[in-house]
Scaffold this active site. Structure first.
Site, PDB file in Angstrom:
ATOM      1  N   GLY A 118       0.847  -1.195   0.000  1.00 13.00           N
ATOM      2  CA  GLY A 118       0.000   0.000   0.000  1.00 13.00           C
ATOM      3  C   GLY A 118       0.876   1.236   0.000  1.00 13.00           C
ATOM      4  O   GLY A 118       1.288   1.720   1.061  1.00 13.00           O
ATOM      5  N   GLU A 159      -9.462  12.206  19.782  1.00  9.68           N
ATOM      6  CA  GLU A 159      -9.119  13.188  18.725  1.00  9.68           C
ATOM      7  C   GLU A 159     -10.388  13.940  18.273  1.00  9.68           C
ATOM      8  O   GLU A 159     -10.384  15.177  18.173  1.00  9.68           O
ATOM      9  CB  GLU A 159      -8.490  12.422  17.554  1.00  9.68           C
ATOM     10  CG  GLU A 159      -8.280  13.193  16.265  1.00  9.68           C
ATOM     11  CD  GLU A 159      -7.775  12.256  15.129  1.00  9.68           C
ATOM     12  OE1 GLU A 159      -6.786  11.536  15.333  1.00  9.68           O
ATOM     13  OE2 GLU A 159      -8.394  12.251  14.050  1.00  9.68           O
ATOM     14  N   TYR A 160     -11.464  13.209  18.038  1.00 15.97           N
ATOM     15  CA  TYR A 160     -12.723  13.856  17.640  1.00 15.97           C
ATOM     16  C   TYR A 160     -13.174  14.848  18.709  1.00 15.97           C
ATOM     17  O   TYR A 160     -13.604  15.959  18.419  1.00 15.97           O
ATOM     18  CB  TYR A 160     -13.830  12.809  17.460  1.00 15.97           C
ATOM     19  CG  TYR A 160     -13.929  12.128  16.118  1.00 15.97           C
ATOM     20  CD1 TYR A 160     -12.824  11.576  15.485  1.00 15.97           C
ATOM     21  CD2 TYR A 160     -15.169  12.010  15.489  1.00 15.97           C
ATOM     22  CE1 TYR A 160     -12.942  10.922  14.275  1.00 15.97           C
ATOM     23  CE2 TYR A 160     -15.303  11.359  14.264  1.00 15.97           C
ATOM     24  CZ  TYR A 160     -14.188  10.809  13.666  1.00 15.97           C
ATOM     25  OH  TYR A 160     -14.313  10.159  12.465  1.00 15.97           O
ATOM     26  N   HIS A 212      -8.007   6.439  20.702  1.00 11.34           N
ATOM     27  CA  HIS A 212      -7.196   7.630  20.381  1.00 11.34           C
ATOM     28  C   HIS A 212      -7.985   8.532  19.435  1.00 11.34           C
ATOM     29  O   HIS A 212      -8.076   9.745  19.626  1.00 11.34           O
ATOM     30  CB  HIS A 212      -5.871   7.195  19.744  1.00 11.34           C
ATOM     31  CG  HIS A 212      -5.118   8.294  19.031  1.00 11.34           C
ATOM     32  ND1 HIS A 212      -5.508   8.795  17.808  1.00 11.34           N
ATOM     33  CD2 HIS A 212      -4.019   8.999  19.381  1.00 11.34           C
ATOM     34  CE1 HIS A 212      -4.679   9.756  17.444  1.00 11.34           C
ATOM     35  NE2 HIS A 212      -3.767   9.899  18.365  1.00 11.34           N
ATOM     36  N   ASN A 213      -8.570   7.935  18.418  1.00  8.92           N
ATOM     37  CA  ASN A 213      -9.312   8.730  17.439  1.00  8.92           C
ATOM     38  C   ASN A 213     -10.586   9.320  18.041  1.00  8.92           C
ATOM     39  O   ASN A 213     -10.967  10.439  17.702  1.00  8.92           O
ATOM     40  CB  ASN A 213      -9.655   7.885  16.210  1.00  8.92           C
ATOM     41  CG  ASN A 213      -8.457   7.719  15.292  1.00  8.92           C
ATOM     42  OD1 ASN A 213      -7.320   7.812  15.732  1.00  8.92           O
ATOM     43  ND2 ASN A 213      -8.704   7.461  14.026  1.00  8.92           N
ATOM     44  N   SER A 243      -0.405   6.618  14.237  1.00 10.50           N
ATOM     45  CA  SER A 243      -0.981   7.965  14.243  1.00 10.50           C
ATOM     46  C   SER A 243       0.062   9.026  13.944  1.00 10.50           C
ATOM     47  O   SER A 243       1.218   8.918  14.322  1.00 10.50           O
ATOM     48  CB  SER A 243      -1.600   8.272  15.610  1.00 10.50           C
ATOM     49  OG  SER A 243      -2.088   9.598  15.605  1.00 10.50           O
ATOM     50  N   LYS A 285      -5.929   2.522  19.265  1.00 10.44           N
ATOM     51  CA  LYS A 285      -5.941   3.552  18.216  1.00 10.44           C
ATOM     52  C   LYS A 285      -7.363   4.062  17.983  1.00 10.44           C
ATOM     53  O   LYS A 285      -7.573   5.251  17.729  1.00 10.44           O
ATOM     54  CB  LYS A 285      -5.341   2.994  16.909  1.00 10.44           C
ATOM     55  CG  LYS A 285      -5.388   3.974  15.728  1.00 10.44           C
ATOM     56  CD  LYS A 285      -4.572   5.229  16.018  1.00 10.44           C
ATOM     57  CE  LYS A 285      -4.508   6.294  14.955  1.00 10.44           C
ATOM     58  NZ  LYS A 285      -5.348   6.389  13.845  1.00 10.44           N
ATOM     59  N   ARG A 314     -20.465  16.274  13.863  1.00  8.84           N
ATOM     60  CA  ARG A 314     -20.083  16.074  12.448  1.00  8.84           C
ATOM     61  C   ARG A 314     -21.328  15.715  11.649  1.00  8.84           C
ATOM     62  O   ARG A 314     -21.485  16.137  10.499  1.00  8.84           O
ATOM     63  CB  ARG A 314     -19.021  14.983  12.327  1.00  8.84           C
ATOM     64  CG  ARG A 314     -17.697  15.409  12.941  1.00  8.84           C
ATOM     65  CD  ARG A 314     -16.534  14.583  12.457  1.00  8.84           C
ATOM     66  NE  ARG A 314     -15.333  14.891  13.229  1.00  8.84           N
ATOM     67  CZ  ARG A 314     -14.114  14.507  12.903  1.00  8.84           C
ATOM     68  NH1 ARG A 314     -13.907  13.786  11.826  1.00  8.84           N
ATOM     69  NH2 ARG A 314     -13.075  14.823  13.659  1.00  8.84           N
TER      70      ARG A 314
END
Ligand code: 6PG
Length: 469
Positions: free
Chosen positions: A11, A191-192, A187-188, A130, A184, A289
């Protein structure tokens, strides 16, 4: 061609290309693979020396180029693509080869893939990465989980490429199975939450204090030198000074107010509900969002309803309230996410060390912040701490800022400025720190209409009342 490249990567999109170049910079030879011939040649060109960085569109050539046990990282979009890539590699691999999924895969997918590959003698890791493109190139925070022994083969490479905080690499083996992807994901979620809070503060400063973009830029830059020091505050400051090539105005003012999402924040909220752990500062960030996406409806509704005239507030006073409120709400958001991690650790057997997670979040990742040093210490002092708010280390920080959050949330409500992240953080705090909540009434109602029974404060047992007179 050589057949002993140290590291393979499938990738070669933005993240993949940057990550593999980072690996090569640290002295490991690396081989890339992508179906897209342009991406392959772009990497070979950028790598400069094919002894160090090489690539092929052909999976067989790729696998044969790697030393054994092969260490193959996937940086492909989460979901089906991961399974497709695994299937295409499988016939070419040998027992004990290692596949690392570095994408934002859903944690139960990681558990399924690990079990499936274990049967075939292949070690599978889910590793959260990240830091975006720049992080991948210069040093991300890496969150691996999976087979502890197999991790030893990957460890030297990950420790070399990871971001460094005062020399310490921001990577650690986090736990078995999907621990890495789970951490993770949360973590996100955090983050949001932090992003939503930052956007509310930006809005309040603009609407209530009439801050210009340049003043906002300076304010966030100044905050970034104090206790709010964090990547998100830093980039907010930079964003606010960015000029727009098309209009010569400020770019931020031209950006459509609809925020997209790829799903990790939503997963955090959904899973928190499954675990029975409240994370309202994250939930509302996901909802906002969604509300932002309803732009057409918002425009219509805006025409239908009046909203209060915004009463302006003294700039300096507002600035101070905003700084304290943001600090308070950042703490609350981390507290919620970490509470979820501590609970998930027990539920899923991850054996997470929260202090270690805070340690590897101090550099490289999107939620890196000065605050994480204190968070790390709080969990080092008490590894079984269920919620950051129970740490004596945090009482003073919260106590010293909560009143500002109260004042700002009340002001936002009175002036019709939506600040649901700030207000959810405050309400969570008020509820979590209330020894008595009115949920006794809910128990009574449940028992009234459904004979669901209730417990009592004054004696043991399960009770039911015939409420209807
Ligand atoms: C990171 C980020 C990254 C994430 C983006 C976009 O840690 O580098 O969390 O993994 O994909 O932030 O996420 P959304 O599109 O859901 O906002």
């Amino acid at each position: 061609m050589r057949n002993n490249y140290d590291f393979g990567l499938v990738g070669l999109g933005v993240m993949g290309r940057n990550f593999i170049l980072n690996v090569a910079d640290k002295g490991f030879s690396a081989f890339g693979n992508d179906l897209d011939a342009e991406k392959v040649s772009a990497l070979i060109k950028e790598g400069g020396d094919t002894e160090k960085v090489n690539a092929s569109t052909n999976a067989k050539t790729f696998v044969e180029a790697l030393s054994t046990p092969r260490k193959i990282m996937l940086l492909v979009p989460a979901g089906k693509v991961v399974d497709i890539v695994i299937e295409s590699l499988l016939p070419l691999l040998d027992k004990d080869d290692i596949i690392i999924d570095g994408g934002n895969s859903f944690f139960t997918d990681t558990d399924r893939r690990e079990a499936y590959l274990q049967e075939k003698g292949i070690h599978f890791f889910g590793a959260g990465v990240s830091g975006g493109a720049k992080g991948a190139r210069l040093g991300p925070s890496i969150m691996p989980g999976g087979d502890r022994e197999a991790y030893q083969h990957v460890k030297p490479i990950f420790e070399a490429v990871a971001a460094k905080y005062k020399g310490e690499p921001c990577v650690a083996y986090l736990g078995p199975k999907s621990a890495g992807n789970y951490v993770k994901m949360v973590h996100n979620g955090i983050e949001y939450g932090l992003m939503q809070l930052t956007s509310e503060i930006y809005d309040l400063l603009k609407k209530a204090g009439n801050y210009s973009n340049s003043e906002l830029h300076q304010t966030f830059a100044k905050w970034n030198e104090g206790r709010l020091r964090s990547f998100l505050v830093e980039i907010t400051s930079e964003i606010l000074s960015q000029k727009d090539d098309l209009t010569n105005g400020d770019l931020v003012d031209q950006i459509l107010d609809k925020a997209k999402q790829k799903g990790t924040g939503k997963w955090t909220s959904q899973n928190a509900m499954d675990l029975g752990i409240p994370v309202p500062s994250i939930d509302i960030a996901v909802s906002m969002r969604e509300i932002s996406a309803l732009k057409d409806q918002r425009i219509k509704a805006d025409e239908l309803y009046d909203r209060p005239e915004v009463a302006s507030m003294d700039k300096a006073k507002l600035g101070s309230l905003a700084e304290r409120s943001l600090f308070f709400s950042f703490i609350i958001t981390y507290a919620q996410g970490l509470h979820q991690l501590a609970t998930a650790s027990k539920e899923y057997g991850y054996e997470l060390d929260i202090a270690e997670i805070a340690r590897i979040w101090r550099a490289g990742c999107i939620i890196r912040a000065g605050l994480l040093g204190d968070i790390m210490q709080a969990f080092q002092e008490d590894g079984s701490l269920s919620n950051l708010l129970l740490s004596p280390r945090f009482v003073e920080k919260v106590q010293g800022t909560v009143d500002a959050a109260r004042e700002l949330v009340a002001y936002a409500a009175q002036n019709g400025i939506p600040a649901p992240g700030l207000s959810n953080s405050l309400t969570y705090f008020d509820a979590y720190t209330s020894s008595r909540l009115p949920l006794n009434l809910i128990q009574a109602q449940r028992d009234y209409f459904g004979s669901h029974t209730y417990e009592r404060l004054d004696r043991e047992g399960i009770f039911h009342t015939e409420w209807e007179k």
